[in-house]
Design a protein around this motif. Sequence first.
Motif, mmCIF file in Angstrom:
data_model
loop_
_atom_site.group_PDB
_atom_site.id
_atom_site.type_symbol
_atom_site.label_atom_id
_atom_site.label_comp_id
_atom_site.label_asym_id
_atom_site.label_seq_id
_atom_site.Cartn_x
_atom_site.Cartn_y
_atom_site.Cartn_z
ATOM 1 N N PHE A 71 0.830 -1.209 0.000
ATOM 2 C CA PHE A 71 0.000 0.000 0.000
ATOM 3 C C PHE A 71 0.860 1.252 0.000
ATOM 4 O O PHE A 71 0.543 2.242 -0.661
ATOM 5 C CB PHE A 71 -0.924 -0.003 1.216
ATOM 6 N N ILE A 72 1.959 1.222 0.771
ATOM 7 C CA ILE A 72 2.849 2.381 0.815
ATOM 8 C C ILE A 72 3.463 2.636 -0.557
ATOM 9 O O ILE A 72 3.494 3.768 -1.051
ATOM 10 C CB ILE A 72 3.946 2.181 1.879
ATOM 11 N N VAL A 73 3.950 1.555 -1.200
ATOM 12 C CA VAL A 73 4.582 1.713 -2.520
ATOM 13 C C VAL A 73 3.570 2.176 -3.565
ATOM 14 O O VAL A 73 3.867 3.058 -4.381
ATOM 15 C CB VAL A 73 5.234 0.385 -2.962
ATOM 16 N N TYR A 74 2.361 1.607 -3.511
ATOM 17 C CA TYR A 74 1.380 1.883 -4.570
ATOM 18 C C TYR A 74 0.606 3.176 -4.343
ATOM 19 O O TYR A 74 0.386 3.947 -5.282
ATOM 20 C CB TYR A 74 0.398 0.718 -4.678
ATOM 21 N N PHE A 75 0.197 3.430 -3.096
ATOM 22 C CA PHE A 75 -0.645 4.583 -2.822
ATOM 23 C C PHE A 75 0.128 5.771 -2.243
ATOM 24 O O PHE A 75 -0.023 6.904 -2.713
ATOM 25 C CB PHE A 75 -1.763 4.201 -1.828
ATOM 26 N N SER A 76 0.961 5.517 -1.240
ATOM 27 C CA SER A 76 1.567 6.631 -0.498
ATOM 28 C C SER A 76 2.643 7.360 -1.285
ATOM 29 O O SER A 76 2.783 8.586 -1.159
ATOM 30 C CB SER A 76 2.149 6.121 0.829
ATOM 31 N N LEU A 77 3.407 6.632 -2.089
ATOM 32 C CA LEU A 77 4.494 7.284 -2.822
ATOM 33 C C LEU A 77 3.999 8.266 -3.873
ATOM 34 O O LEU A 77 4.750 9.139 -4.313
ATOM 35 C CB LEU A 77 5.394 6.231 -3.484
ATOM 36 N N THR A 78 2.729 8.132 -4.268
ATOM 37 C CA THR A 78 2.183 9.088 -5.247
ATOM 38 C C THR A 78 2.138 10.503 -4.682
ATOM 39 O O THR A 78 2.167 11.482 -5.437
ATOM 40 C CB THR A 78 0.761 8.672 -5.668
ATOM 41 N N GLU A 79 2.091 10.613 -3.355
ATOM 42 C CA GLU A 79 2.050 11.928 -2.722
ATOM 43 C C GLU A 79 3.352 12.696 -2.901
ATOM 44 O O GLU A 79 3.373 13.922 -2.778
ATOM 45 C CB GLU A 79 1.724 11.790 -1.237
ATOM 46 N N ILE A 80 4.435 11.992 -3.172
ATOM 47 C CA ILE A 80 5.716 12.670 -3.412
ATOM 48 C C ILE A 80 6.115 12.564 -4.885
ATOM 49 O O ILE A 80 7.277 12.754 -5.249
ATOM 50 C CB ILE A 80 6.831 12.097 -2.507
ATOM 51 N N GLY A 81 5.149 12.231 -5.718
ATOM 52 C CA GLY A 81 5.373 12.223 -7.161
ATOM 53 C C GLY A 81 5.947 10.955 -7.737
ATOM 54 O O GLY A 81 6.340 10.923 -8.899
ATOM 55 N N VAL A 82 6.008 9.882 -6.929
ATOM 56 C CA VAL A 82 6.524 8.600 -7.412
ATOM 57 C C VAL A 82 5.330 7.669 -7.647
ATOM 58 O O VAL A 82 4.602 7.342 -6.704
ATOM 59 C CB VAL A 82 7.494 7.956 -6.399
ATOM 60 N N GLN A 83 5.143 7.275 -8.893
ATOM 61 C CA GLN A 83 3.962 6.484 -9.215
ATOM 62 C C GLN A 83 4.363 5.231 -9.989
ATOM 63 O O GLN A 83 5.172 5.288 -10.921
ATOM 64 C CB GLN A 83 2.984 7.311 -10.052
ATOM 65 N N PHE A 84 3.798 4.102 -9.584
ATOM 66 C CA PHE A 84 4.030 2.830 -10.255
ATOM 67 C C PHE A 84 2.689 2.223 -10.649
ATOM 68 O O PHE A 84 1.653 2.506 -10.038
ATOM 69 C CB PHE A 84 4.757 1.843 -9.326
ATOM 70 N N SER A 85 2.731 1.371 -11.661
ATOM 71 C CA SER A 85 1.548 0.576 -11.970
ATOM 72 C C SER A 85 1.340 -0.425 -10.841
ATOM 73 O O SER A 85 2.246 -0.667 -10.026
ATOM 74 C CB SER A 85 1.722 -0.157 -13.300
ATOM 75 N N SER A 86 0.163 -1.026 -10.772
ATOM 76 C CA SER A 86 -0.107 -1.990 -9.700
ATOM 77 C C SER A 86 0.855 -3.169 -9.781
ATOM 78 O O SER A 86 1.320 -3.677 -8.756
ATOM 79 C CB SER A 86 -1.551 -2.473 -9.785
ATOM 80 N N PHE A 87 1.182 -3.604 -10.996
ATOM 81 C CA PHE A 87 2.098 -4.732 -11.164
ATOM 82 C C PHE A 87 3.497 -4.350 -10.693
ATOM 83 O O PHE A 87 4.148 -5.107 -9.970
ATOM 84 C CB PHE A 87 2.131 -5.161 -12.629
#
Length: 215
Positions: A71-87
């Motif tokens: 959840f941290i990697v997928y959802f929380s990192l978007t708050e600092i501009g780091v975004q990954f696909s679910s895979f």
Amino acid sequence: MGYGELWEATHVEFLAAAWATLQLAFGALVIGLIVGLLVALARLSRSRPVRRVALTYIELFRGTPALVQLFIVYFSLTEIGVQFSSFQAAMIGLGLNAAAYLAEIYRAGLEAVPKGQVEAAKAIGMPHLKVLRWVVLPQAIRIVLAPIGNVAISLLKDTSVASLIAAPDLMLRAQDLSSVYFMPLEIYILVGGIYFALCYPLSLGVRLLERRTRH
């Protein structure tokens, strides 16, 4: 509709999902193997701050649920501009989690190499990196292969949590098909059989490695 008819209707989707699950597990294992080795070497460093950072990493990732880490990697990192696909997020999160366990396996293997061999290599003038590459690692790898195999099996099963961030794996496909065919019991039993078919050969391989490394 029986199991045979259900499999006939869904086997293409299940096989594609199984392949995606294998890719996810393999990618996470590669990340875990690389990061785990770096963390293990940091744990054995002569620098106390480096050792503390490595130990903190291990304790944090071993002491918190893998799902929270995803959840941290997928959802929380978007708050600092780091975004990954679910895979990608599932692969990174599971890989970093596995690295914490692999680091301790590596460390145990490295420490099992007789210190006399290391001292003898240094006595003849071998640099530290060459001692690590030619003396320590070849022996440590033989020791850690079977435990790494066990981590790989656990990692393959743990990919099931990736469905909770919508990563395209077996469990997500099972959820989708359950809503289509309204046969959740049969579908999840089939998924369990597929996971077993994927894990059982690995289990046999680990047992073989364990027998060989005893001699």
